[in-house]
Design an enzyme around this catalytic site. Structure first.
Site, PDB file in Angstrom:
ATOM      1  CE  LYS A 191      -2.253   3.278   2.797  1.00 25.04           C
ATOM      2  NZ  LYS A 191      -1.908   4.265   1.826  1.00 25.04           N
ATOM      3  CB  SER A 245       3.844  10.406  10.948  1.00 26.52           C
ATOM      4  OG  SER A 245       2.632   9.693  11.139  1.00 26.52           O
ATOM      5  N   GLY A 249       2.638   5.347  13.026  1.00 25.05           N
ATOM      6  CA  GLY A 249       3.427   4.188  13.484  1.00 25.05           C
ATOM      7  C   GLY A 249       2.896   3.632  14.802  1.00 25.05           C
ATOM      8  CD  GLU A 266      13.543   3.984   9.957  1.00 25.51           C
ATOM      9  OE1 GLU A 266      13.986   2.915  10.390  1.00 25.51           O
ATOM     10  OE2 GLU A 266      13.908   5.088  10.397  1.00 25.51           O
ATOM     11  CB  CYS A 300      12.688  10.370   8.327  1.00 26.59           C
ATOM     12  SG  CYS A 300      13.009   9.126   7.142  1.00 26.59           S
ATOM     13  CD  GLU A 399       9.681  13.861  11.243  1.00 28.69           C
ATOM     14  OE1 GLU A 399       8.680  13.177  11.505  1.00 28.69           O
ATOM     15  OE2 GLU A 399      10.682  13.424  10.634  1.00 28.69           O
TER      16      GLU A 399
HETATM   17  C1  UN1 Z   1      14.328   9.494   4.462  1.00 25.13           C
HETATM   18  O1  UN1 Z   1      14.944  10.423   4.993  1.00 25.13           O
HETATM   19  O2  UN1 Z   1      13.091   9.468   4.521  1.00 25.13           O
HETATM   20  O3  UN1 Z   1      19.905   9.147   3.523  1.00 25.13           O
HETATM   21  C2  UN1 Z   1      15.058   8.436   3.729  1.00 25.13           C
HETATM   22  C3  UN1 Z   1      19.026   9.643   2.845  1.00 25.13           C
HETATM   23  C4  UN1 Z   1      18.316   8.807   1.814  1.00 25.13           C
HETATM   24  C5  UN1 Z   1      17.158   8.099   2.421  1.00 25.13           C
HETATM   25  C6  UN1 Z   1      16.360   8.968   3.311  1.00 25.13           C
HETATM   26  N1  UN1 Z   1      19.223   7.870   1.211  1.00 25.13           N
HETATM   27  O4  UN1 Z   1      18.700  10.798   3.016  1.00 25.13           O
END
Ligand code: UN1
Length: 509
Positions: A191, A245, A249, A266, A300, A399
Protein backbone atom coordinates in the site's frame (compact mmCIF):
# COMPACT_ATOMS: atom_id res chain seq x y z
CA UNK A 1 -1.19 16.09 -24.49
CA UNK A 2 -1.81 19.75 -23.86
CA UNK A 3 0.79 21.98 -22.31
CA UNK A 4 0.19 24.24 -19.34
CA UNK A 5 2.57 26.93 -18.18
CA UNK A 6 3.65 27.06 -14.57
CA UNK A 7 4.41 30.44 -13.06
CA UNK A 8 8.09 29.69 -13.61
CA UNK A 9 7.43 29.16 -17.28
CA UNK A 10 7.89 25.43 -17.18
CA UNK A 11 5.98 23.17 -19.49
CA UNK A 12 4.12 20.63 -17.41
CA UNK A 13 2.87 17.31 -18.68
CA UNK A 14 -0.86 17.87 -18.19
CA UNK A 15 -2.97 15.36 -20.06
CA UNK A 16 -6.43 16.51 -21.10
CA UNK A 17 -8.03 13.40 -19.65
CA UNK A 18 -5.85 11.95 -16.92
CA UNK A 19 -5.12 8.26 -17.26
CA UNK A 20 -6.87 5.81 -14.96
CA UNK A 21 -4.64 3.28 -13.20
CA UNK A 22 -5.54 0.05 -11.43
CA UNK A 23 -4.66 -2.18 -8.52
CA UNK A 24 -2.49 -5.20 -9.23
CA UNK A 25 -3.90 -8.31 -7.60
CA UNK A 26 -3.01 -11.89 -8.43
CA UNK A 27 -1.22 -10.78 -11.58
CA UNK A 28 -4.20 -8.79 -12.92
CA UNK A 29 -4.71 -5.04 -13.16
CA UNK A 30 -8.17 -4.30 -11.81
CA UNK A 31 -10.20 -1.40 -10.39
CA UNK A 32 -11.29 -1.17 -6.76
CA UNK A 33 -14.27 -3.42 -6.09
CA UNK A 34 -16.27 -0.36 -5.04
CA UNK A 35 -15.36 1.42 -8.29
CA UNK A 36 -14.21 4.43 -6.28
CA UNK A 37 -11.15 6.44 -7.32
CA UNK A 38 -8.93 9.30 -6.18
CA UNK A 39 -6.59 11.66 -7.97
CA UNK A 40 -2.87 12.11 -7.67
CA UNK A 41 -1.80 15.67 -8.39
CA UNK A 42 1.39 17.52 -9.13
CA UNK A 43 2.37 19.46 -5.99
CA UNK A 44 4.08 22.11 -8.11
CA UNK A 45 0.88 22.68 -10.07
CA UNK A 46 -2.35 21.31 -8.58
CA UNK A 47 -4.15 21.78 -11.91
CA UNK A 48 -1.96 19.02 -13.33
CA UNK A 49 -3.63 15.70 -12.52
CA UNK A 50 -1.02 12.99 -12.66
CA UNK A 51 -3.48 10.10 -12.70
CA UNK A 52 -6.61 8.53 -11.25
CA UNK A 53 -6.22 5.56 -8.91
CA UNK A 54 -8.41 2.99 -7.16
CA UNK A 55 -9.71 4.14 -3.78
CA UNK A 56 -9.61 0.61 -2.44
CA UNK A 57 -11.01 -0.83 0.76
CA UNK A 58 -11.11 -4.03 2.82
CA UNK A 59 -12.54 -6.14 -0.03
CA UNK A 60 -9.56 -5.34 -2.24
CA UNK A 61 -7.09 -5.88 0.60
CA UNK A 62 -8.62 -9.24 1.49
CA UNK A 63 -8.47 -10.36 -2.12
CA UNK A 64 -4.85 -9.25 -2.38
CA UNK A 65 -3.95 -11.05 0.85
CA UNK A 66 -5.64 -14.24 -0.35
CA UNK A 67 -3.69 -14.04 -3.62
CA UNK A 68 -0.44 -13.45 -1.75
CA UNK A 69 -1.15 -16.35 0.58
CA UNK A 70 -1.79 -18.68 -2.34
CA UNK A 71 1.30 -17.49 -4.21
CA UNK A 72 3.43 -18.00 -1.11
CA UNK A 73 2.95 -21.78 -1.29
CA UNK A 74 5.13 -21.92 -4.38
CA UNK A 75 7.23 -18.75 -4.04
CA UNK A 76 8.78 -19.90 -0.76
CA UNK A 77 9.99 -23.07 -2.53
CA UNK A 78 11.27 -21.24 -5.60
CA UNK A 79 15.07 -21.26 -5.16
CA UNK A 80 16.38 -17.96 -3.79
CA UNK A 81 18.93 -17.54 -6.63
CA UNK A 82 16.00 -17.82 -9.08
CA UNK A 83 13.99 -15.27 -7.12
CA UNK A 84 17.06 -13.06 -7.32
CA UNK A 85 17.26 -13.43 -11.11
CA UNK A 86 13.90 -11.68 -11.38
CA UNK A 87 15.25 -8.84 -9.25
CA UNK A 88 18.40 -8.60 -11.39
CA UNK A 89 16.19 -8.27 -14.47
CA UNK A 90 14.08 -5.62 -12.73
CA UNK A 91 17.26 -3.73 -11.79
CA UNK A 92 18.24 -3.67 -15.44
CA UNK A 93 14.84 -2.24 -16.42
CA UNK A 94 15.13 0.43 -13.72
CA UNK A 95 18.50 1.42 -15.22
CA UNK A 96 17.03 1.67 -18.71
CA UNK A 97 14.03 3.72 -17.55
CA UNK A 98 15.80 5.80 -14.91
CA UNK A 99 15.27 9.11 -16.65
CA UNK A 100 11.57 8.71 -17.44
CA UNK A 101 10.88 7.33 -13.96
CA UNK A 102 12.73 10.25 -12.38
CA UNK A 103 10.72 12.76 -14.40
CA UNK A 104 7.44 11.14 -13.37
CA UNK A 105 8.65 11.06 -9.79
CA UNK A 106 9.33 14.80 -9.84
CA UNK A 107 5.96 15.46 -11.38
CA UNK A 108 4.10 13.42 -8.80
CA UNK A 109 6.13 14.09 -5.65
CA UNK A 110 7.84 17.44 -6.30
CA UNK A 111 11.52 16.80 -5.51
CA UNK A 112 13.92 18.33 -8.03
CA UNK A 113 15.02 16.15 -10.92
CA UNK A 114 18.56 15.50 -9.65
CA UNK A 115 17.08 14.18 -6.40
CA UNK A 116 14.42 12.18 -8.26
CA UNK A 117 17.21 10.50 -10.19
CA UNK A 118 18.82 9.74 -6.84
CA UNK A 119 15.57 8.17 -5.63
CA UNK A 120 15.49 5.85 -8.66
CA UNK A 121 19.22 5.16 -8.29
CA UNK A 122 18.58 4.04 -4.72
CA UNK A 123 16.05 1.54 -6.11
CA UNK A 124 18.65 0.22 -8.56
CA UNK A 125 21.19 -0.09 -5.75
CA UNK A 126 18.73 -1.81 -3.43
CA UNK A 127 17.36 -4.21 -6.04
CA UNK A 128 20.86 -5.35 -7.00
CA UNK A 129 21.96 -5.52 -3.38
CA UNK A 130 18.94 -7.63 -2.43
CA UNK A 131 19.35 -9.81 -5.53
CA UNK A 132 22.91 -10.57 -4.39
CA UNK A 133 21.40 -12.06 -1.25
CA UNK A 134 19.80 -14.74 -3.40
CA UNK A 135 23.15 -16.51 -3.34
CA UNK A 136 23.94 -15.67 0.26
CA UNK A 137 21.12 -15.57 2.84
CA UNK A 138 23.74 -17.09 5.09
CA UNK A 139 22.95 -18.94 8.25
CA UNK A 140 25.44 -20.48 10.65
CA UNK A 141 26.83 -23.95 11.07
CA UNK A 142 28.45 -24.62 14.38
CA UNK A 143 29.69 -27.65 16.34
CA UNK A 144 27.25 -29.46 18.56
CA UNK A 145 28.16 -30.16 22.17
CA UNK A 146 27.27 -33.81 21.50
CA UNK A 147 28.98 -36.38 19.33
CA UNK A 148 27.55 -37.19 15.91
CA UNK A 149 25.18 -34.29 15.92
CA UNK A 150 25.06 -31.49 13.38
CA UNK A 151 23.83 -27.97 14.21
CA UNK A 152 22.88 -25.09 11.95
CA UNK A 153 20.56 -22.15 11.59
CA UNK A 154 18.72 -21.17 8.42
CA UNK A 155 16.60 -18.17 7.49
CA UNK A 156 12.97 -18.89 6.62
CA UNK A 157 10.43 -16.46 5.16
CA UNK A 158 7.47 -15.20 7.17
CA UNK A 159 4.68 -15.51 4.61
CA UNK A 160 2.53 -12.59 3.51
CA UNK A 161 4.03 -9.20 4.32
CA UNK A 162 2.27 -5.83 4.28
CA UNK A 163 4.37 -2.87 3.12
CA UNK A 164 3.05 0.61 3.93
CA UNK A 165 5.27 3.29 2.45
CA UNK A 166 5.57 7.10 2.46
CA UNK A 167 5.59 9.65 -0.35
CA UNK A 168 8.93 11.34 0.34
CA UNK A 169 11.03 8.55 -1.21
CA UNK A 170 8.19 7.08 -3.24
CA UNK A 171 10.34 4.58 -5.07
CA UNK A 172 13.41 4.09 -2.88
CA UNK A 173 11.58 3.23 0.33
CA UNK A 174 9.28 0.63 -1.28
CA UNK A 175 12.42 -0.95 -2.73
CA UNK A 176 14.04 -1.18 0.72
CA UNK A 177 11.11 -3.32 1.79
CA UNK A 178 9.92 -5.15 -1.28
CA UNK A 179 13.24 -6.25 -2.82
CA UNK A 180 14.64 -7.99 0.28
CA UNK A 181 11.23 -9.34 1.31
CA UNK A 182 10.90 -11.01 -2.09
CA UNK A 183 14.37 -12.49 -2.21
CA UNK A 184 13.75 -13.97 1.23
CA UNK A 185 10.71 -15.81 -0.15
CA UNK A 186 7.83 -13.73 1.18
CA UNK A 187 4.85 -12.50 -0.81
CA UNK A 188 3.58 -8.96 -0.50
CA UNK A 189 0.62 -6.64 -0.28
CA UNK A 190 1.88 -3.15 -1.00
CA UNK A 191 0.00 0.00 0.00
CA UNK A 192 1.83 3.12 -1.19
CA UNK A 193 1.18 6.63 0.08
CA UNK A 194 -1.91 8.24 -1.41
CA UNK A 195 0.18 11.17 -2.65
CA UNK A 196 2.40 9.02 -4.86
CA UNK A 197 0.48 6.07 -6.35
CA UNK A 198 1.84 6.56 -9.88
CA UNK A 199 5.45 6.00 -8.87
CA UNK A 200 4.37 2.92 -6.92
CA UNK A 201 2.46 1.62 -9.93
CA UNK A 202 5.54 2.01 -12.13
CA UNK A 203 7.58 0.10 -9.56
CA UNK A 204 5.13 -2.81 -9.64
CA UNK A 205 4.85 -2.74 -13.45
CA UNK A 206 8.61 -3.21 -13.70
CA UNK A 207 8.61 -6.16 -11.33
CA UNK A 208 5.78 -7.70 -13.34
CA UNK A 209 7.74 -7.16 -16.55
CA UNK A 210 10.81 -8.74 -14.94
CA UNK A 211 8.81 -11.94 -14.49
CA UNK A 212 7.39 -11.97 -10.99
CA UNK A 213 4.71 -14.71 -10.81
CA UNK A 214 1.07 -13.67 -10.18
CA UNK A 215 0.15 -13.01 -6.56
CA UNK A 216 3.72 -12.59 -5.34
CA UNK A 217 3.49 -8.79 -5.28
CA UNK A 218 0.09 -7.12 -5.02
CA UNK A 219 -0.58 -3.39 -5.20
CA UNK A 220 -3.57 -1.88 -3.43
CA UNK A 221 -3.89 1.91 -3.57
CA UNK A 222 -6.06 4.02 -1.31
CA UNK A 223 -6.28 5.71 2.05
CA UNK A 224 -4.79 4.75 5.40
CA UNK A 225 -8.03 3.98 7.19
CA UNK A 226 -9.62 2.01 4.34
CA UNK A 227 -6.59 0.08 3.05
CA UNK A 228 -4.00 0.37 5.82
CA UNK A 229 -6.32 -0.65 8.63
CA UNK A 230 -7.65 -3.59 6.64
CA UNK A 231 -4.04 -4.77 6.30
CA UNK A 232 -3.38 -4.35 10.02
CA UNK A 233 -6.49 -6.38 10.81
CA UNK A 234 -5.95 -9.21 8.35
CA UNK A 235 -4.59 -12.22 10.29
CA UNK A 236 -2.88 -13.69 7.22
CA UNK A 237 -0.42 -10.79 7.08
CA UNK A 238 2.48 -11.82 9.27
CA UNK A 239 4.50 -8.60 9.27
CA UNK A 240 3.78 -4.95 8.63
CA UNK A 241 6.79 -3.01 7.42
CA UNK A 242 5.94 0.65 7.85
CA UNK A 243 7.71 3.94 7.19
CA UNK A 244 5.94 7.17 8.09
CA UNK A 245 5.01 9.42 10.98
CA UNK A 246 5.20 8.50 14.66
CA UNK A 247 1.46 9.00 15.05
CA UNK A 248 0.61 6.49 12.35
CA UNK A 249 3.43 4.19 13.48
CA UNK A 250 1.95 4.11 16.98
CA UNK A 251 -1.44 3.23 15.49
CA UNK A 252 0.16 0.42 13.45
CA UNK A 253 1.93 -0.89 16.53
CA UNK A 254 -1.19 -0.83 18.69
CA UNK A 255 -3.39 -2.44 16.06
CA UNK A 256 -0.90 -5.25 15.52
CA UNK A 257 -0.16 -5.90 19.19
CA UNK A 258 -3.18 -8.09 20.11
CA UNK A 259 -2.41 -10.63 17.39
CA UNK A 260 1.40 -10.37 17.84
CA UNK A 261 1.72 -9.44 14.19
CA UNK A 262 5.37 -8.53 13.57
CA UNK A 263 5.90 -4.83 13.06
CA UNK A 264 8.91 -3.01 11.68
CA UNK A 265 8.61 0.75 12.13
CA UNK A 266 10.71 3.51 10.66
CA UNK A 267 9.46 6.90 11.81
CA UNK A 268 10.33 10.46 12.69
CA UNK A 269 13.55 12.34 13.09
CA UNK A 270 14.78 15.68 14.44
CA UNK A 271 18.27 15.40 13.17
CA UNK A 272 21.06 17.55 14.52
CA UNK A 273 24.21 18.77 12.86
CA UNK A 274 26.84 19.94 15.32
CA UNK A 275 29.34 22.54 14.10
CA UNK A 276 32.38 23.08 16.32
CA UNK A 277 34.58 26.20 16.26
CA UNK A 278 37.36 24.44 14.34
CA UNK A 279 35.07 23.19 11.52
CA UNK A 280 35.59 23.88 7.85
CA UNK A 281 32.90 26.56 7.73
CA UNK A 282 32.11 26.41 4.01
CA UNK A 283 31.85 22.63 4.11
CA UNK A 284 29.50 22.83 7.10
CA UNK A 285 27.31 25.41 5.34
CA UNK A 286 27.15 23.22 2.22
CA UNK A 287 26.09 20.25 4.36
CA UNK A 288 23.49 22.20 6.33
CA UNK A 289 21.88 23.65 3.21
CA UNK A 290 21.70 20.27 1.54
CA UNK A 291 20.53 18.51 4.71
CA UNK A 292 17.92 21.12 5.65
CA UNK A 293 16.52 22.18 2.29
CA UNK A 294 17.13 19.21 -0.01
CA UNK A 295 13.77 17.51 -0.77
CA UNK A 296 12.29 20.72 0.73
CA UNK A 297 13.24 19.30 4.13
CA UNK A 298 10.89 16.37 3.67
CA UNK A 299 13.25 13.59 4.69
CA UNK A 300 13.19 11.75 7.96
CA UNK A 301 16.95 12.40 7.91
CA UNK A 302 16.62 16.17 7.24
CA UNK A 303 18.84 18.56 9.20
CA UNK A 304 16.22 20.27 11.33
CA UNK A 305 18.57 21.38 14.13
CA UNK A 306 21.97 23.02 13.75
CA UNK A 307 23.88 23.08 17.03
CA UNK A 308 26.69 25.58 16.73
CA UNK A 309 29.59 26.41 19.03
CA UNK A 310 29.56 30.09 19.97
CA UNK A 311 32.94 31.01 18.47
CA UNK A 312 31.79 30.17 14.93
CA UNK A 313 28.08 30.98 15.35
CA UNK A 314 28.07 34.54 13.88
CA UNK A 315 30.04 33.57 10.75
CA UNK A 316 27.99 30.45 10.22
CA UNK A 317 24.73 32.38 10.54
CA UNK A 318 25.88 34.97 7.99
CA UNK A 319 27.08 32.43 5.43
CA UNK A 320 24.00 30.28 5.81
CA UNK A 321 21.74 33.28 5.36
CA UNK A 322 23.59 34.40 2.28
CA UNK A 323 23.43 30.95 0.74
CA UNK A 324 19.78 30.37 1.68
CA UNK A 325 18.89 33.61 -0.11
CA UNK A 326 20.44 32.27 -3.30
CA UNK A 327 18.35 29.06 -3.39
CA UNK A 328 15.94 28.98 -6.31
CA UNK A 329 12.46 27.61 -5.71
CA UNK A 330 10.33 26.24 -8.49
CA UNK A 331 9.10 23.23 -10.45
CA UNK A 332 11.58 20.42 -10.04
CA UNK A 333 11.75 19.75 -13.78
CA UNK A 334 12.95 23.29 -14.50
CA UNK A 335 16.68 23.74 -14.86
CA UNK A 336 18.55 25.35 -11.96
CA UNK A 337 15.78 24.87 -9.41
CA UNK A 338 17.20 23.97 -5.97
CA UNK A 339 14.04 23.48 -3.93
CA UNK A 340 10.69 22.09 -5.09
CA UNK A 341 7.26 22.33 -3.47
CA UNK A 342 6.11 20.50 -0.36
CA UNK A 343 3.76 17.60 -0.89
CA UNK A 344 0.30 19.07 -0.25
CA UNK A 345 -1.80 21.77 1.32
CA UNK A 346 -2.02 20.16 4.75
CA UNK A 347 1.76 19.83 4.87
CA UNK A 348 2.09 23.51 3.98
CA UNK A 349 -0.35 24.42 6.75
CA UNK A 350 1.58 22.36 9.27
CA UNK A 351 4.81 24.14 8.33
CA UNK A 352 3.11 27.54 8.62
CA UNK A 353 1.78 26.57 12.02
CA UNK A 354 5.27 25.69 13.25
CA UNK A 355 6.69 28.98 11.95
CA UNK A 356 4.06 30.75 14.00
CA UNK A 357 4.78 28.58 17.06
CA UNK A 358 8.51 29.36 16.72
CA UNK A 359 7.86 33.07 16.69
CA UNK A 360 5.47 32.84 19.63
CA UNK A 361 8.11 30.91 21.55
CA UNK A 362 10.56 33.75 21.00
CA UNK A 363 12.85 32.28 18.34
CA UNK A 364 14.11 34.85 15.84
CA UNK A 365 13.06 34.26 12.23
CA UNK A 366 16.31 34.81 10.35
CA UNK A 367 15.02 33.96 6.89
CA UNK A 368 11.90 32.73 5.10
CA UNK A 369 8.80 31.74 6.99
CA UNK A 370 6.32 32.39 4.19
CA UNK A 371 4.58 30.64 1.34
CA UNK A 372 6.32 31.37 -1.97
CA UNK A 373 3.59 31.85 -4.60
CA UNK A 374 6.09 33.44 -6.98
CA UNK A 375 7.70 29.98 -7.36
CA UNK A 376 4.57 28.53 -8.98
CA UNK A 377 0.93 27.67 -8.40
CA UNK A 378 1.76 24.74 -6.13
CA UNK A 379 2.67 24.32 -2.47
CA UNK A 380 5.90 26.25 -2.23
CA UNK A 381 7.41 27.38 1.04
CA UNK A 382 10.51 29.51 1.51
CA UNK A 383 13.58 27.87 3.02
CA UNK A 384 13.29 28.98 6.63
CA UNK A 385 15.94 29.52 9.30
CA UNK A 386 15.27 30.27 12.95
CA UNK A 387 18.05 31.94 14.93
CA UNK A 388 18.87 31.79 18.66
CA UNK A 389 16.62 28.79 19.22
CA UNK A 390 16.43 27.30 22.69
CA UNK A 391 16.77 23.49 22.70
CA UNK A 392 13.45 22.93 24.45
CA UNK A 393 11.35 25.03 22.06
CA UNK A 394 8.80 23.06 20.08
CA UNK A 395 10.46 23.97 16.77
CA UNK A 396 13.59 22.29 18.13
CA UNK A 397 11.81 19.21 19.47
CA UNK A 398 9.02 18.28 17.04
CA UNK A 399 9.29 17.01 13.49
CA UNK A 400 8.10 19.68 11.03
CA UNK A 401 8.87 17.82 7.78
CA UNK A 402 9.45 20.93 5.72
CA UNK A 403 12.23 23.36 4.76
CA UNK A 404 12.71 24.70 8.29
CA UNK A 405 15.83 24.52 10.43
CA UNK A 406 16.75 25.88 13.85
CA UNK A 407 20.14 27.33 14.85
CA UNK A 408 20.97 26.56 18.47
CA UNK A 409 24.06 28.16 20.07
CA UNK A 410 26.14 26.10 22.55
CA UNK A 411 29.42 26.60 24.45
CA UNK A 412 31.28 23.35 23.81
CA UNK A 413 31.08 19.75 22.59
CA UNK A 414 29.70 18.52 25.91
CA UNK A 415 26.75 20.89 25.71
CA UNK A 416 26.32 20.15 21.99
CA UNK A 417 26.04 16.43 22.68
CA UNK A 418 23.60 17.02 25.49
CA UNK A 419 21.37 19.19 23.27
CA UNK A 420 21.63 16.75 20.36
CA UNK A 421 20.58 13.84 22.56
CA UNK A 422 17.87 15.61 24.54
CA UNK A 423 15.18 14.64 22.06
CA UNK A 424 12.66 11.86 21.56
CA UNK A 425 14.03 10.82 18.16
CA UNK A 426 17.31 9.17 17.16
CA UNK A 427 17.63 8.78 13.41
CA UNK A 428 20.58 10.79 12.09
CA UNK A 429 23.23 13.15 13.43
CA UNK A 430 26.28 14.90 12.00
CA UNK A 431 29.32 16.70 13.34
CA UNK A 432 31.66 19.11 11.59
CA UNK A 433 35.10 19.33 13.21
CA UNK A 434 38.73 18.79 12.24
CA UNK A 435 39.56 17.41 15.68
CA UNK A 436 39.63 13.62 15.39
CA UNK A 437 39.30 13.15 19.13
CA UNK A 438 36.13 15.21 19.28
CA UNK A 439 34.77 13.47 16.21
CA UNK A 440 35.23 10.05 17.81
CA UNK A 441 33.72 11.23 21.07
CA UNK A 442 30.66 12.39 19.15
CA UNK A 443 30.44 9.14 17.18
CA UNK A 444 30.49 7.29 20.50
CA UNK A 445 27.98 9.46 22.33
CA UNK A 446 25.41 10.64 19.80
CA UNK A 447 22.24 8.64 20.37
CA UNK A 448 21.21 8.00 16.78
CA UNK A 449 21.15 5.15 14.30
CA UNK A 450 23.28 7.09 11.82
CA UNK A 451 26.14 9.52 12.50
CA UNK A 452 28.07 11.43 9.87
CA UNK A 453 31.42 13.14 10.37
CA UNK A 454 32.02 16.16 8.12
CA UNK A 455 29.01 15.23 6.00
CA UNK A 456 25.30 16.10 6.19
CA UNK A 457 22.62 14.12 8.05
CA UNK A 458 21.30 12.77 4.75
CA UNK A 459 23.04 10.41 2.35
CA UNK A 460 22.52 6.85 3.56
CA UNK A 461 23.75 4.04 1.28
CA UNK A 462 21.83 0.80 0.83
CA UNK A 463 24.52 -1.63 1.97
CA UNK A 464 24.68 -0.14 5.46
CA UNK A 465 21.95 -0.45 8.07
CA UNK A 466 19.36 2.35 8.10
CA UNK A 467 17.19 3.18 11.07
CA UNK A 468 17.02 4.98 14.35
CA UNK A 469 17.09 4.72 18.11
CA UNK A 470 14.44 5.93 20.57
CA UNK A 471 11.04 6.84 19.05
CA UNK A 472 12.38 6.75 15.51
CA UNK A 473 11.85 3.03 15.33
CA UNK A 474 11.27 -0.20 17.18
CA UNK A 475 14.76 -1.62 16.98
CA UNK A 476 14.87 -2.85 13.40
CA UNK A 477 17.24 -1.70 10.68
CA UNK A 478 16.37 -1.53 7.01
CA UNK A 479 18.79 -2.04 4.10
CA UNK A 480 22.10 -3.91 4.41
CA UNK A 481 22.28 -7.43 5.75
CA UNK A 482 20.42 -6.18 8.83
CA UNK A 483 17.13 -6.03 6.90
CA UNK A 484 17.13 -9.81 6.54
CA UNK A 485 16.29 -9.98 10.22
CA UNK A 486 13.03 -8.16 9.45
CA UNK A 487 11.99 -10.34 6.54
CA UNK A 488 13.01 -13.77 7.82
CA UNK A 489 12.89 -15.78 10.98
CA UNK A 490 15.63 -18.06 12.19
CA UNK A 491 15.09 -21.76 12.18
CA UNK A 492 17.60 -23.72 14.21
CA UNK A 493 18.15 -27.27 12.99
CA UNK A 494 19.78 -30.15 14.92
CA UNK A 495 20.50 -33.38 13.10
CA UNK A 496 21.49 -36.25 15.30
CA UNK A 497 23.21 -39.09 13.42
CA UNK A 498 24.34 -41.06 16.48
CA UNK A 499 21.31 -43.38 16.34
CA UNK A 500 20.77 -43.10 20.06
CA UNK A 501 19.15 -40.69 22.47
CA UNK A 502 21.60 -37.96 23.39
CA UNK A 503 20.52 -35.49 26.07
CA UNK A 504 21.83 -31.95 25.72
CA UNK A 505 23.39 -30.50 28.89
CA UNK A 506 23.22 -33.95 30.52
CA UNK A 507 25.12 -36.54 28.51
CA UNK A 508 28.40 -34.72 28.74
CA UNK A 509 31.58 -36.73 28.13
C1 UN1 B 1 14.33 9.49 4.46
O1 UN1 B 1 14.94 10.42 4.99
O2 UN1 B 1 13.09 9.47 4.52
O3 UN1 B 1 19.91 9.15 3.52
C2 UN1 B 1 15.06 8.44 3.73
C3 UN1 B 1 19.03 9.64 2.84
C4 UN1 B 1 18.32 8.81 1.81
C5 UN1 B 1 17.16 8.10 2.42
C6 UN1 B 1 16.36 8.97 3.31
N1 UN1 B 1 19.22 7.87 1.21
O4 UN1 B 1 18.70 10.80 3.02
Amino acid sequence: MVGTQTATGAQTEQTSTPKEFKNYINGKWQPAKSGKTFQSINPANPADIVGIFPASDKQDVDEAVAAAKKAYEDWRLYPAPKRAEILFRAGQIFIERKEELARELTREMGKVLAEARGDVQEVIDMVFYAAGEGRRLFGQTTPSELRNKFAMSVRVPLGVIGCITPWNFPMAIPSWKIAPALVCGNTIVFKPASDTPLVATRFVEILEEAGLPPGVLNLVTGGGSAVGDAMLENPEIKLISFTGSCDVGRHVNEKCAPSFKRVSLEMGGKNATIVLDDANLDLAVDGILWGAFGTAGQRCTATSRVIVQKGIYPQLREKLLERAKSLKLGYGLDANVDVGPVINESSLKKIEKYVQIGQEEGAKLLFGGQRAPEAGPGWFFQPTIFDEVKPNMRIAQEEIFGPVTALIPVSDLKEALHVANDIEFGLSTAIYTKDVNKAFEAVRDLESGLTYVNAPTIGAEVHLPFGGTKNTGNGHREAAEACLDIFTEWKTVYIDYSDKLQRAQIDIE
